[in-house]
Design an enzyme around this catalytic site. Structure first.
Site, PDB file in Angstrom:
ATOM      1  N   ASP A  92      76.637 -42.434  -7.911  1.00 17.57           N
ATOM      2  CA  ASP A  92      77.409 -41.187  -7.847  1.00 17.57           C
ATOM      3  C   ASP A  92      78.867 -41.479  -8.228  1.00 17.57           C
ATOM      4  O   ASP A  92      79.454 -42.476  -7.816  1.00 17.57           O
ATOM      5  CB  ASP A  92      77.338 -40.598  -6.432  1.00 17.57           C
ATOM      6  CG  ASP A  92      77.758 -39.140  -6.404  1.00 17.57           C
ATOM      7  OD1 ASP A  92      76.901 -38.274  -6.161  1.00 17.57           O
ATOM      8  OD2 ASP A  92      78.964 -38.848  -6.640  1.00 17.57           O
ATOM      9  N   ILE A  93      79.430 -40.605  -9.032  1.00 16.70           N
ATOM     10  CA  ILE A  93      80.790 -40.814  -9.536  1.00 16.70           C
ATOM     11  C   ILE A  93      81.837 -40.678  -8.419  1.00 16.70           C
ATOM     12  O   ILE A  93      82.940 -41.222  -8.515  1.00 16.70           O
ATOM     13  CB  ILE A  93      81.080 -39.830 -10.699  1.00 16.70           C
ATOM     14  CG1 ILE A  93      82.166 -40.357 -11.610  1.00 16.70           C
ATOM     15  CG2 ILE A  93      81.404 -38.423 -10.184  1.00 16.70           C
ATOM     16  CD1 ILE A  93      82.276 -39.611 -12.934  1.00 16.70           C
ATOM     17  N   GLY A 150      74.480 -26.283  -1.029  1.00 14.18           N
ATOM     18  CA  GLY A 150      75.626 -27.048  -1.534  1.00 14.18           C
ATOM     19  C   GLY A 150      75.340 -27.775  -2.836  1.00 14.18           C
ATOM     20  O   GLY A 150      76.050 -28.713  -3.206  1.00 14.18           O
ATOM     21  N   GLN A 151      74.312 -27.346  -3.556  1.00 13.06           N
ATOM     22  CA  GLN A 151      73.998 -27.996  -4.835  1.00 13.06           C
ATOM     23  C   GLN A 151      75.040 -27.607  -5.872  1.00 13.06           C
ATOM     24  O   GLN A 151      75.301 -26.422  -6.087  1.00 13.06           O
ATOM     25  CB  GLN A 151      72.594 -27.577  -5.308  1.00 13.06           C
ATOM     26  CG  GLN A 151      72.148 -28.302  -6.562  1.00 13.06           C
ATOM     27  CD  GLN A 151      70.734 -27.893  -6.999  1.00 13.06           C
ATOM     28  OE1 GLN A 151      70.133 -26.994  -6.418  1.00 13.06           O
ATOM     29  NE2 GLN A 151      70.222 -28.554  -8.022  1.00 13.06           N
ATOM     30  N   HIS A 209      69.927 -37.784  -3.442  1.00 12.02           N
ATOM     31  CA  HIS A 209      71.050 -38.651  -3.083  1.00 12.02           C
ATOM     32  C   HIS A 209      70.530 -39.729  -2.137  1.00 12.02           C
ATOM     33  O   HIS A 209      69.721 -39.439  -1.254  1.00 12.02           O
ATOM     34  CB  HIS A 209      72.107 -37.896  -2.257  1.00 12.02           C
ATOM     35  CG  HIS A 209      72.889 -36.860  -2.968  1.00 12.02           C
ATOM     36  ND1 HIS A 209      74.175 -37.054  -3.402  1.00 12.02           N
ATOM     37  CD2 HIS A 209      72.598 -35.579  -3.279  1.00 12.02           C
ATOM     38  CE1 HIS A 209      74.644 -35.950  -3.950  1.00 12.02           C
ATOM     39  NE2 HIS A 209      73.702 -35.027  -3.890  1.00 12.02           N
ATOM     40  N   ASN A 237      70.028 -31.471  -2.025  1.00  8.19           N
ATOM     41  CA  ASN A 237      70.645 -30.161  -1.839  1.00  8.19           C
ATOM     42  C   ASN A 237      69.954 -29.185  -2.789  1.00  8.19           C
ATOM     43  O   ASN A 237      69.674 -29.529  -3.940  1.00  8.19           O
ATOM     44  CB  ASN A 237      72.137 -30.226  -2.165  1.00  8.19           C
ATOM     45  CG  ASN A 237      72.897 -31.121  -1.209  1.00  8.19           C
ATOM     46  OD1 ASN A 237      72.613 -31.143  -0.016  1.00  8.19           O
ATOM     47  ND2 ASN A 237      73.854 -31.878  -1.721  1.00  8.19           N
ATOM     48  N   HIS A 266      68.066 -33.675  -7.936  1.00 16.69           N
ATOM     49  CA  HIS A 266      68.441 -35.073  -7.728  1.00 16.69           C
ATOM     50  C   HIS A 266      68.337 -35.434  -6.256  1.00 16.69           C
ATOM     51  O   HIS A 266      68.642 -34.627  -5.387  1.00 16.69           O
ATOM     52  CB  HIS A 266      69.860 -35.350  -8.243  1.00 16.69           C
ATOM     53  CG  HIS A 266      70.899 -34.384  -7.778  1.00 16.69           C
ATOM     54  ND1 HIS A 266      71.041 -33.115  -8.309  1.00 16.69           N
ATOM     55  CD2 HIS A 266      71.845 -34.480  -6.808  1.00 16.69           C
ATOM     56  CE1 HIS A 266      72.036 -32.488  -7.706  1.00 16.69           C
ATOM     57  NE2 HIS A 266      72.529 -33.287  -6.784  1.00 16.69           N
TER      58      HIS A 266
HETATM   59  P1  AMP Z   1      75.048 -31.968  -5.440  1.00 14.87           P
HETATM   60  O1  AMP Z   1      76.287 -31.446  -4.787  1.00 14.87           O
HETATM   61  O2  AMP Z   1      73.936 -32.270  -4.489  1.00 14.87           O
HETATM   62  O3  AMP Z   1      74.618 -31.104  -6.603  1.00 14.87           O
HETATM   63  O4  AMP Z   1      75.447 -33.392  -6.002  1.00 14.87           O
HETATM   64  C1  AMP Z   1      75.971 -33.607  -7.258  1.00 14.87           C
HETATM   65  C2  AMP Z   1      76.545 -35.005  -7.247  1.00 14.87           C
HETATM   66  O5  AMP Z   1      76.740 -35.412  -8.585  1.00 14.87           O
HETATM   67  C3  AMP Z   1      77.890 -35.127  -6.536  1.00 14.87           C
HETATM   68  O6  AMP Z   1      77.794 -36.049  -5.458  1.00 14.87           O
HETATM   69  C4  AMP Z   1      78.830 -35.615  -7.639  1.00 14.87           C
HETATM   70  O7  AMP Z   1      79.783 -36.529  -7.176  1.00 14.87           O
HETATM   71  C5  AMP Z   1      77.860 -36.248  -8.615  1.00 14.87           C
HETATM   72  N1  AMP Z   1      78.340 -36.293  -9.992  1.00 14.87           N
HETATM   73  C6  AMP Z   1      78.972 -35.322 -10.689  1.00 14.87           C
HETATM   74  N2  AMP Z   1      79.237 -35.728 -11.941  1.00 14.87           N
HETATM   75  C7  AMP Z   1      78.771 -36.999 -12.038  1.00 14.87           C
HETATM   76  C8  AMP Z   1      78.748 -37.974 -13.075  1.00 14.87           C
HETATM   77  N3  AMP Z   1      79.282 -37.732 -14.287  1.00 14.87           N
HETATM   78  N4  AMP Z   1      78.202 -39.182 -12.805  1.00 14.87           N
HETATM   79  C9  AMP Z   1      77.684 -39.445 -11.599  1.00 14.87           C
HETATM   80  N5  AMP Z   1      77.651 -38.565 -10.571  1.00 14.87           N
HETATM   81  C10 AMP Z   1      78.192 -37.369 -10.796  1.00 14.87           C
END
Ligand code: AMP
Ligand code: ZN
Length: 119
Positions: free
Chosen positions: A30-31, A93-94, A102, A87, A100
């Site tokens: 995760d970024i 909170g998606q 986590h 999520n 995906h």
């Molecule tokens: P969600 O809120 O469950 O949809 O999670 C989306 C996740 O994607 C968040 O934890 C972000 O930090 C992560 N995210 C967004 N952009 C990127 C990216 N370019 N590379 C890796 N993770 C990312």
């Protein structure tokens, strides 16, 4: 034209710190990590969210979780554990509309489900 961020990571258009890849899934860090270990496992097939599964997707979801727990163990979280989260949609909170999982580990997270993101 596909404008999904995770589809762009899967196609290589956007870089990511990859952990694992095969023909049907990709795992990457995760970024914005919320724990010392925070990675995502995504299907290469674009599925919007867990509420939009087709029955033929059910075995794939099992394989995503199986890989997620293997990676969690490889990253040192077998003994103390961690949290596997999906999520779904707005109330869940998606923020990225590509299914995906986590995984968060490497520190003690608060047991309260509602505050999982703050830990
Ligand atoms: P969600 O809120 O469950 O949809 O999670 C989306 C996740 O994607 C968040 O934890 C972000 O930090 C992560 N995210 C967004 N952009 C990127 C990216 N370019 N590379 C890796 N993770 C990312
Ligand atoms: Zn996508």
């Amino acid at each position: 034209m596909n404008i999904c961020l995770f589809c762009k990571i899967i196609s290589g258009e956007i870089p990511a710190k990859k952990l694992y890849e095969d023909d049907e899934m990709l795992a990457f860090y995760d970024i914005k990590p919320m724990a010392p270990v925070h990675f995502l496992v995504v299907p290469k097939k674009h599925i919007n969210n867990l509420l939009e599964l087709e029955s033929s997707d059910s075995a794939l979801i099992g394989r995503l979780f199986y890989k997620a727990q293997e990676l969690a163990k490889e990253l040192g979280c077998e003994e103390k554990g961690g949290r596997f989260i999906i999520n779904a949609k707005k109330d869940g909170g998606q923020t990225i509309d590509h299914l995906h999982i986590h995984f968060l580990g490497g520190r003690a997270l608060r047991p309260k489900l509602a505050s999982w993101f703050m830990g």
